[in-house]
Design an enzyme around this catalytic site. Sequence first.
Site, PDB file in Angstrom:
ATOM      1  N   LEU A  43       0.831  -1.400  -0.122  1.00 40.78           N
ATOM      2  CA  LEU A  43       0.063  -0.069  -0.034  1.00 40.78           C
ATOM      3  C   LEU A  43       0.904   1.475  -0.154  1.00 40.78           C
ATOM      4  O   LEU A  43       0.624   2.334  -0.718  1.00 40.78           O
ATOM      5  CB  LEU A  43      -0.891  -0.118   1.334  1.00 40.78           C
ATOM      6  CG  LEU A  43      -1.857   1.130   1.516  1.00 40.78           C
ATOM      7  CD1 LEU A  43      -2.908   1.222   0.005  1.00 40.78           C
ATOM      8  CD2 LEU A  43      -2.708   1.022   2.446  1.00 40.78           C
ATOM      9  N   LYS A  53      -3.315  11.503  17.649  1.00 44.15           N
ATOM     10  CA  LYS A  53      -3.257  10.057  17.859  1.00 44.15           C
ATOM     11  C   LYS A  53      -4.438   9.584  18.259  1.00 44.15           C
ATOM     12  O   LYS A  53      -5.611  10.091  18.773  1.00 44.15           O
ATOM     13  CB  LYS A  53      -2.448   9.967  19.386  1.00 44.15           C
ATOM     14  CG  LYS A  53      -0.905  10.133  19.075  1.00 44.15           C
ATOM     15  CD  LYS A  53      -0.285  10.036  20.318  1.00 44.15           C
ATOM     16  CE  LYS A  53       0.129   8.783  20.722  1.00 44.15           C
ATOM     17  NZ  LYS A  53       0.792   7.970  19.936  1.00 44.15           N
ATOM     18  N   GLY A  76      19.206  18.783  19.860  1.00 42.36           N
ATOM     19  CA  GLY A  76      20.079  17.560  19.650  1.00 42.36           C
ATOM     20  C   GLY A  76      20.666  17.262  18.384  1.00 42.36           C
ATOM     21  O   GLY A  76      21.704  17.157  17.975  1.00 42.36           O
ATOM     22  N   GLU A 108      23.928  13.988  16.743  1.00 40.98           N
ATOM     23  CA  GLU A 108      23.036  12.569  16.588  1.00 40.98           C
ATOM     24  C   GLU A 108      23.094  11.840  15.192  1.00 40.98           C
ATOM     25  O   GLU A 108      22.431  11.136  14.653  1.00 40.98           O
ATOM     26  CB  GLU A 108      21.672  12.807  16.972  1.00 40.98           C
ATOM     27  CG  GLU A 108      21.502  13.220  18.530  1.00 40.98           C
ATOM     28  CD  GLU A 108      19.945  13.454  18.723  1.00 40.98           C
ATOM     29  OE1 GLU A 108      19.195  12.744  18.188  1.00 40.98           O
ATOM     30  OE2 GLU A 108      19.802  14.211  19.824  1.00 40.98           O
ATOM     31  N   HIS A 146      13.568  17.228  27.179  1.00 44.69           N
ATOM     32  CA  HIS A 146      12.982  17.844  26.002  1.00 44.69           C
ATOM     33  C   HIS A 146      11.534  17.000  25.865  1.00 44.69           C
ATOM     34  O   HIS A 146      11.445  15.941  25.807  1.00 44.69           O
ATOM     35  CB  HIS A 146      13.779  17.833  24.683  1.00 44.69           C
ATOM     36  CG  HIS A 146      12.885  18.113  23.533  1.00 44.69           C
ATOM     37  ND1 HIS A 146      12.572  19.141  23.157  1.00 44.69           N
ATOM     38  CD2 HIS A 146      12.735  17.185  22.500  1.00 44.69           C
ATOM     39  CE1 HIS A 146      11.827  19.133  22.067  1.00 44.69           C
ATOM     40  NE2 HIS A 146      12.024  17.998  21.610  1.00 44.69           N
ATOM     41  N   HIS A 177       9.170  22.236  11.904  1.00 43.38           N
ATOM     42  CA  HIS A 177       8.443  21.457  10.841  1.00 43.38           C
ATOM     43  C   HIS A 177       8.542  22.056   9.386  1.00 43.38           C
ATOM     44  O   HIS A 177       8.020  21.611   8.680  1.00 43.38           O
ATOM     45  CB  HIS A 177       7.046  21.213  11.313  1.00 43.38           C
ATOM     46  CG  HIS A 177       7.292  20.493  12.738  1.00 43.38           C
ATOM     47  ND1 HIS A 177       6.727  21.220  13.829  1.00 43.38           N
ATOM     48  CD2 HIS A 177       7.319  19.311  13.119  1.00 43.38           C
ATOM     49  CE1 HIS A 177       7.080  20.272  14.954  1.00 43.38           C
ATOM     50  NE2 HIS A 177       7.128  19.188  14.478  1.00 43.38           N
TER      51      HIS A 177
HETATM   52  N1  GLN Z   1      17.044  14.989  20.669  1.00 38.56           N
HETATM   53  C1  GLN Z   1      16.122  14.562  19.721  1.00 38.56           C
HETATM   54  C2  GLN Z   1      16.481  15.355  18.478  1.00 38.56           C
HETATM   55  O1  GLN Z   1      17.011  16.514  18.354  1.00 38.56           O
HETATM   56  C3  GLN Z   1      14.727  14.863  20.239  1.00 38.56           C
HETATM   57  C4  GLN Z   1      13.712  14.178  19.418  1.00 38.56           C
HETATM   58  C5  GLN Z   1      12.255  14.145  19.771  1.00 38.56           C
HETATM   59  O2  GLN Z   1      12.088  15.230  20.641  1.00 38.56           O
HETATM   60  N2  GLN Z   1      11.480  13.519  19.290  1.00 38.56           N
HETATM   61  O3  GLN Z   1      16.147  14.992  17.331  1.00 38.56           O
HETATM   62 ZN    ZN Z   2      11.025  17.295  20.070  1.00 39.79          ZN
END
Ligand code: GLN
Ligand code: ZN
Length: 767
Positions: free
Chosen positions: A18, A118, A444, A496, A653, A706
């Site tokens: 799908l 959700k 991060g 990261e 966070h 975003h």
């Molecule tokens: N430390 C993560 C990042 O910066 C936090 C991600 C999140 O809050 N979903 O991607």
């Molecule tokens: Zn976040």
Amino acid sequence: MIRSTNLGYPRIGARRELKRALEAHWAGELTAAALGGVADELVSAGLATQRQAGIDIIPVNDFSLYDHVLDATALLGAVPDRFHWDAQAAQVDLSTYFAMARGVQRPGLDAPALEMTKWFDTNYHYLVPEFVADQRLRLASDKPLRALAAGQAAGVEARVVLLGPLSYLLLGKAKVDGLDPLGHHLDAVLEVYAEVVRQLSRQGARWIQFDEPCLVQDRTPPELAALRQSYAALDRARGGDTRFVVATYFGDVDAAYEALTGLPVEGIALDFVRGARNLAKVRAAWPRGKTLIAGVVDGRNVWISDLRARLHLLEELTGTVGPDHLQVAPSCSLLHVPMDLKLERGLDAEVRPWLAFARQKLDEVVVLTRALNEGAGAVAKALDGNQEAMERRRASHRLHDPAVAERVTSLRPRDFERRNPYGVRRAAQAQRLGLPPLPTTTIGSFPQTAEVRQLRQQWRSEELSDAAYTEAVEAEIRRTVGIQEEIGLDMLVHGEFERNDMVEYFGEQLDGFLFTRHGWVQSYGSRYVKPPILYGTVRRPSPMTVRWSAFAQGCSRRPVKGMLTGPVTILQWSFVRDDQSRERTCQEIALAIRDEVCDLERAGIAAIQIDEPALREGLPLRKREWAEYLRWATAAFRLSAAGVEDRTQIHTHMCYGEFADIIDAISSLDADVISIENARSGAELLRVFREHGYDKGIGPGVYDIHSPRVPSVGEMAGLLRDTLAVLQAEHVWVNPDCGLKTRGWPETTAALRNMVAAAQAVRAELG
Ligand code: GLN
Ligand code: ZN
């Protein structure tokens, strides 16, 4: 005769057909007709699978191209004006349907998608219906009729699944102040539903299943009155041969039980897995002659059922409701578990027999039904095999690590507390870190470019040696640290680059987790996730992030934050063992994270962030259960964080801006700094913190990550000034809303430069 049934089957296809078809269609590479062809094939494959498994009554119309709530919106023609749908058209066309799901931007039409949220406490997201005052509703989709026809053509006893009218209205959102959708639109919604029922009846529907999961949440008397009104109206619309089922799942119906069992419907589905109190209700009073669809096989988790125990329960239920009025079912739609265990190769051989995915759950339903009808002897082999697997699982040493058990039982209150209160810590941290007022930082992650992803892939497939991979990641870190220094950020991060999915990254390095290859579950639309399976004792064999963080710190004199995922989030985003409490499992994860925190501290890391983006979504569906959840969830966070000295700064966070009802819990995390999403919420949210008297560090996001949009210095300075009107400057940090991994580098550096300039400008005004 007791019958087997199901409430819904995964839609995505064994090979994610799908997703591929949808994405090809959106890219203009697959026609609507061809997409419809793929959908038809998936539907008939699902029907065939369920029939071959031996399911007597099979759901239809549970399939959806995108989302079943959006399907209901299309059914009702409840298309918001901004999509310019031709209200004269017979049907909501496919392009309008996808426009509502994904938004559109083309000459003459620029409309954002419906909001997504959700689906109860699952990880499935639905598109939120929008209600306005002069809503014009009419039947605008023949999907249920076509689904019924497909079921009939396949020769199965089909039950047409519709989202119930009450849940539809309660799941939506009024777009004008003061509008109560239930009060204003129930009649109009019922008119359309009545028309659907009439047409289905005429087409020979033997069963219609109305899903009313909102009955497992707290409901008011007017809402229950609306429930009664709804089914009275639908009852009037149907022809004599069509039977109704109202399905509830995900919990107890509690106070709604009387209203529910009093409805003019033939069947009621109750969840006996997550609804621990439902049994007592049935025992106390079951309306004679109504059919109970007993949800006894867990549709929310991946473990085999204890078939003997379930059989015992079903025997009791048979006694209560009578053999002609019992159907055996999963506890909810199987949408929330992976398709088929048989697709997996190379799964841990000890754990594999403990697992049941959607396909295997059908077998369980059928075995239970046969045991009831023909006696346990008829399915002795299946029952014995199940018993043996259950026993092996219970006895496995991988579920009971004595060292971890000992550690958990010897926890003392002080293990959950920092050594000193925030005031003392604050002074020690200020001295160590020497940060300016309104310190700037990020959440991060930095952009995950195609090169970075390729790097990880090559390493996983052993095209790249450990040494070459380490070197390449270190080069990324060094570069990113350099960029942050040059931009002028005060507290840095390593970026990261070594992780994609945060839970997967930690799960893969911890004992007790298992990963599948094909265990996809729909998250929303064409997005699927593959949650880890937390099957056993969680243990950290060795440090997980220290080398990357230590390397990053070695690249700069400025503090570099360590970056971890918190215990509640790891728990929340996994399939979790069901043989001990979630609280206990969360403690085990917390201990592993705690060890990592302490190792980071020992390696000279002065600030450590423990992300808990999923804290809020773990809230139980019933308000009265919130306090207990928040008690253990916040305790687990503190356990993970509290091992450090005063002078080590703990950050957390959360990427949402809803804190009003959990602010006490947030405060009890006792984090030195919290960063939250705020760019779109403004000072309103911050008032919650002020009114609570929140007195620790707080970084309300000053820009929305975003979108690729680069906010100006003035805009972010403005937001900061708004913040300072509400919060005291000494507590305020400056950061984006969330991690930057989905962004590109050019917009990231531009936005961060502006953010630093905004902080400097406002700092100067502080005097
Ligand atoms: N430390 C993560 C990042 O910066 C936090 C991600 C999140 O809050 N979903 O991607
Ligand atoms: Zn976040």
